[in-house]
Write an enzyme that holds these catalytic residues in place. Structure first.
Site, PDB file in Angstrom:
ATOM      1  N   VAL A  64      88.715   0.682  61.185  1.00 44.64           N
ATOM      2  CA  VAL A  64      89.790   1.657  60.942  1.00 44.64           C
ATOM      3  C   VAL A  64      90.347   2.226  62.241  1.00 44.64           C
ATOM      4  O   VAL A  64      91.484   2.716  62.273  1.00 44.64           O
ATOM      5  CB  VAL A  64      89.286   2.788  60.015  1.00 44.64           C
ATOM      6  CG1 VAL A  64      88.273   3.678  60.742  1.00 44.64           C
ATOM      7  CG2 VAL A  64      90.436   3.605  59.479  1.00 44.64           C
ATOM      8  N   ASN A  86      89.257   8.055  54.374  1.00 45.66           N
ATOM      9  CA  ASN A  86      87.915   8.125  53.807  1.00 45.66           C
ATOM     10  C   ASN A  86      86.864   7.393  54.630  1.00 45.66           C
ATOM     11  O   ASN A  86      85.673   7.660  54.482  1.00 45.66           O
ATOM     12  CB  ASN A  86      87.958   7.542  52.384  1.00 45.66           C
ATOM     13  CG  ASN A  86      86.575   7.288  51.818  1.00 45.66           C
ATOM     14  OD1 ASN A  86      85.886   8.210  51.389  1.00 45.66           O
ATOM     15  ND2 ASN A  86      86.143   6.023  51.839  1.00 45.66           N
ATOM     16  N   SER A 139      83.378  16.850  54.265  1.00 41.35           N
ATOM     17  CA  SER A 139      82.035  17.023  53.696  1.00 41.35           C
ATOM     18  C   SER A 139      81.668  18.496  53.746  1.00 41.35           C
ATOM     19  O   SER A 139      82.137  19.239  54.620  1.00 41.35           O
ATOM     20  CB  SER A 139      81.009  16.224  54.508  1.00 41.35           C
ATOM     21  OG  SER A 139      79.679  16.585  54.168  1.00 41.35           O
ATOM     22  N   TYR A 152      77.544  14.107  62.784  1.00 36.95           N
ATOM     23  CA  TYR A 152      78.211  13.877  61.500  1.00 36.95           C
ATOM     24  C   TYR A 152      78.937  15.151  61.056  1.00 36.95           C
ATOM     25  O   TYR A 152      80.103  15.118  60.657  1.00 36.95           O
ATOM     26  CB  TYR A 152      77.182  13.460  60.452  1.00 36.95           C
ATOM     27  CG  TYR A 152      77.758  13.235  59.069  1.00 36.95           C
ATOM     28  CD1 TYR A 152      78.299  12.003  58.723  1.00 36.95           C
ATOM     29  CD2 TYR A 152      77.762  14.243  58.110  1.00 36.95           C
ATOM     30  CE1 TYR A 152      78.831  11.782  57.450  1.00 36.95           C
ATOM     31  CE2 TYR A 152      78.288  14.041  56.849  1.00 36.95           C
ATOM     32  CZ  TYR A 152      78.822  12.808  56.526  1.00 36.95           C
ATOM     33  OH  TYR A 152      79.348  12.601  55.275  1.00 36.95           O
ATOM     34  N   ALA A 154      79.993  17.550  62.924  1.00 44.42           N
ATOM     35  CA  ALA A 154      81.121  17.789  63.828  1.00 44.42           C
ATOM     36  C   ALA A 154      82.308  16.909  63.475  1.00 44.42           C
ATOM     37  O   ALA A 154      83.460  17.355  63.500  1.00 44.42           O
ATOM     38  CB  ALA A 154      80.693  17.536  65.272  1.00 44.42           C
ATOM     39  N   LYS A 156      83.058  15.646  60.537  1.00 42.18           N
ATOM     40  CA  LYS A 156      83.654  16.098  59.280  1.00 42.18           C
ATOM     41  C   LYS A 156      84.405  17.421  59.462  1.00 42.18           C
ATOM     42  O   LYS A 156      85.446  17.645  58.833  1.00 42.18           O
ATOM     43  CB  LYS A 156      82.570  16.231  58.204  1.00 42.18           C
ATOM     44  CG  LYS A 156      81.998  14.904  57.742  1.00 42.18           C
ATOM     45  CD  LYS A 156      83.060  13.987  57.156  1.00 42.18           C
ATOM     46  CE  LYS A 156      82.477  12.786  56.447  1.00 42.18           C
ATOM     47  NZ  LYS A 156      83.523  11.900  55.872  1.00 42.18           N
TER      48      LYS A 156
END
Length: 247
Positions: A64, A86, A139, A152, A154, A156
């Site tokens: 991505v 996503n 999240s 993770y 950070a 989100k």
């Protein structure tokens, strides 16, 4: 039912989990889908599932964060007016000392730069159309942190801040941007931590259960429908009460 028959949508990380559920829901509403995923087999399975149900979809197999591949696909397929950012990777359940630069870069490149790259590629088409909907899948850990996966959390949190910033930047062009911060959702990614970990996290919310990917996709459908026409720069929190947050 929402009619998206005149829309083209791209869902990143659409080969499984929440991304797959979003792609299927958008296709059911009539949208043409670009099913992006780094896992080619998964992307093609979801695209085939959409087409078997009478929809139109194309698998886009790439990282991505690869702007060149995203741009090439959009030039070939056509402009996108619905984007669901996503794509993501699981964080290490590890303290700060155990998270090295490679793990940090992978987390930020996928979640944050991936959303940047995808949004940059679809933005001209949305501006030309005078209409667009962008949803970042964040999240609950991006709201309150997590003691075993700070990179993770950070990443989100960055997706939440990007949604708020882009909402301000893109509003003059008719483009609405929001974020969704799920609680624990039963997906292949969360199950990579093990059944016990998913069950344990489910006990932290007030409803004492995990959510399904389809429950998250339902909120995406609200945001891309006319019901969401006065909603931008907001964070929606379908998390079972973990956490309850105020203004």
């Amino acid at each position: 039912m929402t009619d998206l028959s005149d829309r083209r949508a791209m869902v990143t990380g659409a080969g499984s989990g929440i991304g797959r559920a979003c792609a299927l829901a958008l296709a059911q509403a009539g949208a043409e889908l670009i099913v992006q995923d780094i896992n080619g087999d998964n992307a093609m399975v979801v695209a085939s599932e959409i087409e078997a149900n009478g929809g139109k979809a194309e698998a886009l197999v790439c990282d991505v964060a690869d702007e060149a591949r995203l741009a090439s696909a959009i030039r070939r397929i056509g402009p996108v007016t619905i984007l669901v950012n996503n794509a993501g990777v699981a964080g290490q359940n590890a303290p700060l000392e155990a998270i090295d630069r490679e793990a940090y870069d992978r987390m930020m490149n996928t979640h944050v730069w991936g959303a940047f790259a995808a949004t940059r590629m679809v933005l001209p088409g949305m501006k030309e159309a005078g209409w667009g909907r962008i949803i970042n899948i964040a999240s609950n850990r991006g709201q309150v942190g997590f003691e075993r996966s700070s990179h993770y959390s950070a990443a989100k949190a960055a997706l939440i801040a990007l949604a708020k910033s882009w909402a301000r930047e893109f509003a003059p062009y008719g483009i609405l941007v929001n974020a969704i911060a799920p609680g624990v959702v039963r997906t292949a990614m969360t199950l990579s931590y093990g059944e016990a970990a998913v069950a344990e996290e489910a006990q932290l919310n007030l409803l004492k259960r995990w959510a399904t990917p389809e429950e998250m996709a339902a909120w995406v459908m609200v945001l891309v429908s006319s019901t969401g026409d006065f909603m931008t720069g907001q964070l929606i929190c379908p998390n079972g009460g973990d956490p309850i947050v105020g203004i």
